[in-house]
Write a protein that holds these residues in place. Sequence first.
Motif, mmCIF file in Angstrom:
data_model
loop_
_atom_site.group_PDB
_atom_site.id
_atom_site.type_symbol
_atom_site.label_atom_id
_atom_site.label_comp_id
_atom_site.label_asym_id
_atom_site.label_seq_id
_atom_site.Cartn_x
_atom_site.Cartn_y
_atom_site.Cartn_z
ATOM 1 N N PHE A 1 41.355 38.451 33.681
ATOM 2 C CA PHE A 1 40.376 38.718 34.721
ATOM 3 C C PHE A 1 40.299 40.218 34.936
ATOM 4 N N ILE B 1 38.819 28.726 35.878
ATOM 5 C CA ILE B 1 37.451 29.214 36.080
ATOM 6 C C ILE B 1 37.013 28.975 37.520
ATOM 7 N N HIS C 1 38.082 31.547 40.112
ATOM 8 C CA HIS C 1 37.433 32.864 40.064
ATOM 9 C C HIS C 1 35.934 32.657 40.233
ATOM 10 N N CYS D 1 34.757 39.811 35.680
ATOM 11 C CA CYS D 1 34.559 38.852 34.597
ATOM 12 C C CYS D 1 35.896 38.212 34.232
ATOM 13 N N LEU D 2 35.841 36.969 33.798
ATOM 14 C CA LEU D 2 37.016 36.249 33.337
ATOM 15 C C LEU D 2 36.817 35.907 31.870
ATOM 16 N N SER E 1 32.301 33.839 33.491
ATOM 17 C CA SER E 1 33.420 33.421 32.646
ATOM 18 C C SER E 1 32.947 33.288 31.215
ATOM 19 N N ALA F 1 43.996 33.749 29.886
ATOM 20 C CA ALA F 1 42.847 34.206 30.657
ATOM 21 C C ALA F 1 43.105 35.622 31.146
ATOM 22 N N THR G 1 33.135 34.141 39.379
ATOM 23 C CA THR G 1 32.610 35.234 38.566
ATOM 24 C C THR G 1 32.097 34.713 37.225
ATOM 25 N N VAL H 1 38.457 33.917 28.751
ATOM 26 C CA VAL H 1 39.434 32.889 28.425
ATOM 27 C C VAL H 1 39.473 32.770 26.904
#
Length: 114
Positions: free
Chosen positions: A57, A92, A95, A67-68, A99, A55, A97, A70
């Motif tokens: 970030f 997720i 965070h 944004c994340l 994803s 992941a 945000t 993955v």
Amino acid sequence: MSEEISNMNVQSLWGNPFFDFVIKPSTSKSGGILAILDKRKFTSISSSIGDGFMAVFGWWQSAEVQCLFVVVYAPQNQRKKRKLWTDIEKIISSHDTISIIMGDFNEVRNAVER
């Protein structure tokens, strides 16, 4: 991906010097993961590596949001897949945000496909 990957290796793939990258080395028969990020579009803040995923970030500059991302390399084993999705759900949830999940999900419908 058992050999060390250097900035020069990645730059030869990427084609310009405006990049950052994160690596999850391969383990046994499973492939590794290489995420290459264009620094002009995405600024990495942190990254984490788990069993079957990586992941990243950061700040997605054109959308002006955190944004994340993955990146998944899913195992074939059903028990390991359940753990993978539990781990992804936790990261997720940690965070608040946008994803985006992408990668190789290794969905096998029957044994012949292996």
